[in-house]
Write a protein that holds these residues in place. Structure first.
Motif, PDB file in Angstrom:
ATOM      1  N   ARG A 195      43.421  12.037  79.982  1.00  0.00           N
ATOM      2  CA  ARG A 195      43.869  12.417  81.330  1.00  0.00           C
ATOM      3  C   ARG A 195      45.357  12.761  81.321  1.00  0.00           C
ATOM      4  O   ARG A 195      45.787  13.736  81.947  1.00  0.00           O
ATOM      5  CB  ARG A 195      43.591  11.264  82.298  1.00  0.00           C
ATOM      6  CG  ARG A 195      43.681  11.611  83.776  1.00  0.00           C
ATOM      7  CD  ARG A 195      42.464  12.361  84.245  1.00  0.00           C
ATOM      8  NE  ARG A 195      41.277  11.526  84.229  1.00  0.00           N
ATOM      9  CZ  ARG A 195      40.831  10.823  85.261  1.00  0.00           C
ATOM     10  NH1 ARG A 195      41.470  10.849  86.410  1.00  0.00           N
ATOM     11  NH2 ARG A 195      39.715  10.125  85.162  1.00  0.00           N
ATOM     12  N   PHE A 196      46.138  11.953  80.588  1.00  0.00           N
ATOM     13  CA  PHE A 196      47.580  12.212  80.445  1.00  0.00           C
ATOM     14  C   PHE A 196      47.826  13.587  79.821  1.00  0.00           C
ATOM     15  O   PHE A 196      48.621  14.380  80.324  1.00  0.00           O
ATOM     16  CB  PHE A 196      48.218  11.120  79.573  1.00  0.00           C
ATOM     17  CG  PHE A 196      49.421  11.563  78.797  1.00  0.00           C
ATOM     18  CD1 PHE A 196      50.636  11.790  79.430  1.00  0.00           C
ATOM     19  CD2 PHE A 196      49.334  11.789  77.419  1.00  0.00           C
ATOM     20  CE1 PHE A 196      51.747  12.214  78.701  1.00  0.00           C
ATOM     21  CE2 PHE A 196      50.436  12.214  76.694  1.00  0.00           C
ATOM     22  CZ  PHE A 196      51.653  12.432  77.336  1.00  0.00           C
ATOM     23  N   TYR A 197      47.115  13.879  78.737  1.00  0.00           N
ATOM     24  CA  TYR A 197      47.325  15.150  78.030  1.00  0.00           C
ATOM     25  C   TYR A 197      46.906  16.335  78.904  1.00  0.00           C
ATOM     26  O   TYR A 197      47.582  17.378  78.918  1.00  0.00           O
ATOM     27  CB  TYR A 197      46.552  15.161  76.716  1.00  0.00           C
ATOM     28  CG  TYR A 197      46.841  16.370  75.870  1.00  0.00           C
ATOM     29  CD1 TYR A 197      48.128  16.627  75.403  1.00  0.00           C
ATOM     30  CD2 TYR A 197      45.833  17.277  75.546  1.00  0.00           C
ATOM     31  CE1 TYR A 197      48.408  17.743  74.636  1.00  0.00           C
ATOM     32  CE2 TYR A 197      46.102  18.400  74.780  1.00  0.00           C
ATOM     33  CZ  TYR A 197      47.389  18.628  74.327  1.00  0.00           C
ATOM     34  OH  TYR A 197      47.652  19.746  73.578  1.00  0.00           O
ATOM     35  N   GLY A 198      45.817  16.171  79.657  1.00  0.00           N
ATOM     36  CA  GLY A 198      45.384  17.226  80.574  1.00  0.00           C
ATOM     37  C   GLY A 198      46.431  17.499  81.641  1.00  0.00           C
ATOM     38  O   GLY A 198      46.716  18.653  81.970  1.00  0.00           O
ATOM     39  N   ARG A 199      47.018  16.429  82.190  1.00  0.00           N
ATOM     40  CA  ARG A 199      48.093  16.565  83.176  1.00  0.00           C
ATOM     41  C   ARG A 199      49.327  17.229  82.564  1.00  0.00           C
ATOM     42  O   ARG A 199      50.008  18.025  83.217  1.00  0.00           O
ATOM     43  CB  ARG A 199      48.473  15.183  83.722  1.00  0.00           C
ATOM     44  CG  ARG A 199      47.469  14.585  84.677  1.00  0.00           C
ATOM     45  CD  ARG A 199      47.791  14.955  86.084  1.00  0.00           C
ATOM     46  NE  ARG A 199      46.848  14.406  87.051  1.00  0.00           N
ATOM     47  CZ  ARG A 199      46.916  14.674  88.348  1.00  0.00           C
ATOM     48  NH1 ARG A 199      47.869  15.459  88.812  1.00  0.00           N
ATOM     49  NH2 ARG A 199      46.035  14.187  89.185  1.00  0.00           N
ATOM     50  N   LEU A 200      49.605  16.884  81.314  1.00  0.00           N
ATOM     51  CA  LEU A 200      50.795  17.398  80.634  1.00  0.00           C
ATOM     52  C   LEU A 200      50.725  18.915  80.445  1.00  0.00           C
ATOM     53  O   LEU A 200      51.690  19.629  80.720  1.00  0.00           O
ATOM     54  CB  LEU A 200      50.947  16.710  79.272  1.00  0.00           C
ATOM     55  CG  LEU A 200      52.184  17.061  78.451  1.00  0.00           C
ATOM     56  CD1 LEU A 200      53.439  16.506  79.127  1.00  0.00           C
ATOM     57  CD2 LEU A 200      52.055  16.506  77.033  1.00  0.00           C
ATOM     58  N   VAL A 201      49.588  19.420  79.981  1.00  0.00           N
ATOM     59  CA  VAL A 201      49.469  20.854  79.659  1.00  0.00           C
ATOM     60  C   VAL A 201      48.911  21.682  80.814  1.00  0.00           C
ATOM     61  O   VAL A 201      49.024  22.907  80.810  1.00  0.00           O
ATOM     62  CB  VAL A 201      48.594  21.071  78.407  1.00  0.00           C
ATOM     63  CG1 VAL A 201      49.155  20.292  77.222  1.00  0.00           C
ATOM     64  CG2 VAL A 201      47.131  20.679  78.649  1.00  0.00           C
ATOM     65  N   GLY A 202      48.322  21.017  81.799  1.00  0.00           N
ATOM     66  CA  GLY A 202      47.669  21.719  82.901  1.00  0.00           C
ATOM     67  C   GLY A 202      48.500  22.789  83.586  1.00  0.00           C
ATOM     68  O   GLY A 202      48.040  23.922  83.754  1.00  0.00           O
ATOM     69  N   PRO A 203      49.749  22.486  83.986  1.00  0.00           N
ATOM     70  CA  PRO A 203      50.552  23.487  84.699  1.00  0.00           C
ATOM     71  C   PRO A 203      50.829  24.765  83.897  1.00  0.00           C
ATOM     72  O   PRO A 203      51.088  25.815  84.477  1.00  0.00           O
ATOM     73  CB  PRO A 203      51.872  22.731  84.959  1.00  0.00           C
ATOM     74  CG  PRO A 203      51.482  21.298  84.960  1.00  0.00           C
ATOM     75  CD  PRO A 203      50.411  21.177  83.932  1.00  0.00           C
ATOM     76  N   PHE A 204      50.757  24.681  82.580  1.00  0.00           N
ATOM     77  CA  PHE A 204      51.089  25.831  81.740  1.00  0.00           C
ATOM     78  C   PHE A 204      49.865  26.624  81.282  1.00  0.00           C
ATOM     79  O   PHE A 204      49.964  27.816  80.981  1.00  0.00           O
ATOM     80  CB  PHE A 204      51.880  25.361  80.514  1.00  0.00           C
ATOM     81  CG  PHE A 204      53.110  24.568  80.878  1.00  0.00           C
ATOM     82  CD1 PHE A 204      54.245  25.202  81.354  1.00  0.00           C
ATOM     83  CD2 PHE A 204      53.115  23.184  80.779  1.00  0.00           C
ATOM     84  CE1 PHE A 204      55.375  24.468  81.710  1.00  0.00           C
ATOM     85  CE2 PHE A 204      54.228  22.445  81.132  1.00  0.00           C
ATOM     86  CZ  PHE A 204      55.368  23.093  81.595  1.00  0.00           C
TER      87      PHE A 204
END
Length: 305
Positions: free
Chosen positions: A286-295
Motif C-alpha cells: 500500500r505504501f509503495y502504491g501511494r508512493l508511485v501513484g501520483p507519477f
C-alpha cells in the motif's frame, strides 16, 4: 415505497441465482415494493436464460440488462441509468456472489430509525468451506474487510457489496461511478460514497446488516493480496485529489504514504506471527502504491478484458 436492488454479474451464474434466491427469502417490510436490476457484463449475457427461468417463481420483478462494455463501473452505471427511470425511494447494491441475510432489510430500517442516516452498510462475511484443504489456507480478503469492535459505527464510505441508501441523494448530485477507475477494478465505490460523505450525508456501518460471500480460490494466494494492496495504494491518490483537491490531495496522499510505511515497519518487530508477516507485505504494498501513484496513475492499467 420502492426499493431497487442492483446486482452486477460476470460469468457467475450459479452464485447469482443463489444470491437472488436469498433476496426472495428476505423478511418482508410493509409498504416496501422491491424491484431487482441484474446487469450482466459478460459478452453473451450468459445469465439471461437462468434468470428468466427463475423469474417465473419469483416474488419480485427482475429487470435484466446487458452491458457489453467490459468493467464493473459500466455495469453499475447501467443500473443507475435504469434506476433513474424507476425513480425509487431507496436503492441498494449487492455483489453477485453474496447471500443476503434473511433479516437484512428489517435491520436496515432499524438502523435508519436509530441513526437517521441516509446511507447504511454492513459486513460481508466469508462462508466457511467444509473442505480440510480450505481450512489450512488463509483467506487474504479478510485483510481488506472493515472490522469494528462496535456494533454500530459512523464511517466515511461504504463498499458496493452491501449498501443501502436513499435514491434522492444520488439524483440530487447527479452521481455516477467514475469511469476512470474502471481500469482498477476496485475503488469506484469508495470514491462514490466518499463524495456523499463529503456532501454531509451520514454513513453508518452495522454488524446486523450482513451478507455472506464465497471464499474465492484466487484470494487464497498471497500474490493476490500484494497486487490488490498496491492497486489500492495507487488509486488512493486519485480518490484523495477528487475529494480534497489537487494540492491537499497530494499532501494527504504522502501523509498516508508515511502512515503505511510506519505500520509496515512496526509489524517487522512482530513478524514471529504469520499474520503480522502478511500485514508487513500488505502495508508495504500500500505504501509503495501511494508512493508511485501520483507519477504513474495514467500509465497504469490493471484491467484486463
Amino acid at each position: 415505497m420502492t426499493l431497487v436492488i442492483c446486482i452486477c454479474t460476470y460469468n457467475r451464474n450459479l452464485s447469482l441465482i443463489r444470491c437472488l434466491k436469498s433476496i426472495n427469502k428476505l423478511y418482508l417490510i410493509s409498504n416496501i415494493k422491491i424491484k431487482i436490476i441484474v446487469a450482466d457484463n459478460s459478452n453473451k449475457q450468459t445469465s439471461l436464460k437462468l434468470v428468466k427461468k427463475l423469474k417465473k417463481s419469483f416474488k419480485y420483478k427482475i429487470i435484466q440488462l446487458h452491458e457489453k462494455r467490459r468493467g464493473v463501473v459500466y455495469a453499475r452505471n447501467k443500473c443507475l441509468h435504469e434506476a433513474k427511470k424507476i425513480n425509487p425511494k431507496f436503492i441498494c447494491f449487492f455483489d453477485d456472489d453474496c447471500i443476503v441475510d434473511r433479516f437484512w432489510l428489517k435491520n436496515v430500517f432499524k438502523v435508519i430509525k436509530f441513526t437517521n442516516a441516509k446511507i447504511v452498510t454492513g459486513p460481508q462475511l466469508p462462508l466457511k468451506k467444509k473442505s480440510s484443504n480450505y481450512l489450512k489456507l488463509v483467506n487474504y480478503s479478510q485483510f481488506f474487510e472493515k472490522k469494528y469492535k462496535e456494533n454500530l459505527k459512523k464511517v466515511n464510505w461504504a463498499a458496493s457489496n452491501n449498501v443501502f441508501l436513499e435514491y434522492d441523494i444520488i439524483k440530487k448530485h447527479g452521481l455516477f461511478f467514475d469511469k476512470a477507475l474502471n481500469k482498477f477494478g476496485i475503488g469506484e465505490d469508495q470514491l462514490f460514497f466518499s463524495k456523499l460523505n463529503n456532501y454531509g450525508y451520514k454513513i453508518y456501518w452495522s454488524k446486523t446488516i450482513k451478507v455472506f460471500e464465497d471464499i474465492h480460490e484466487h484470494r487464497l494466494n498471497l500474490k493476490w493480496l500484494i497486487k490488490r494492496s498496491f492497486r489500492l495504494g495507487v488509486l488512493g491518490h486519485y480518490i484523495d485529489i477528487n475529494i480534497h483537491g489537487k494540492f491537499m490531495g497530494f499532501i494527504i496522499n504522502y501523509l498516508k504514504c508515511i502512515y503505511y510505511f510506519t505500520k509496515a515497519f512496526i509489524n517487522i518487530f512482530l513478524c514471529f506471527n504469520s499474520k503480522f508477516q502478511v500485514q508487513i507485505l500488505n502495508y508495504f504494498s500500500r505504501f509503495y502504491g501511494r508512493l508511485v501513484g501520483p507519477f504513474f496513475l495514467k500509465k497504469i492499467d490493471f484491467f484486463r478484458k
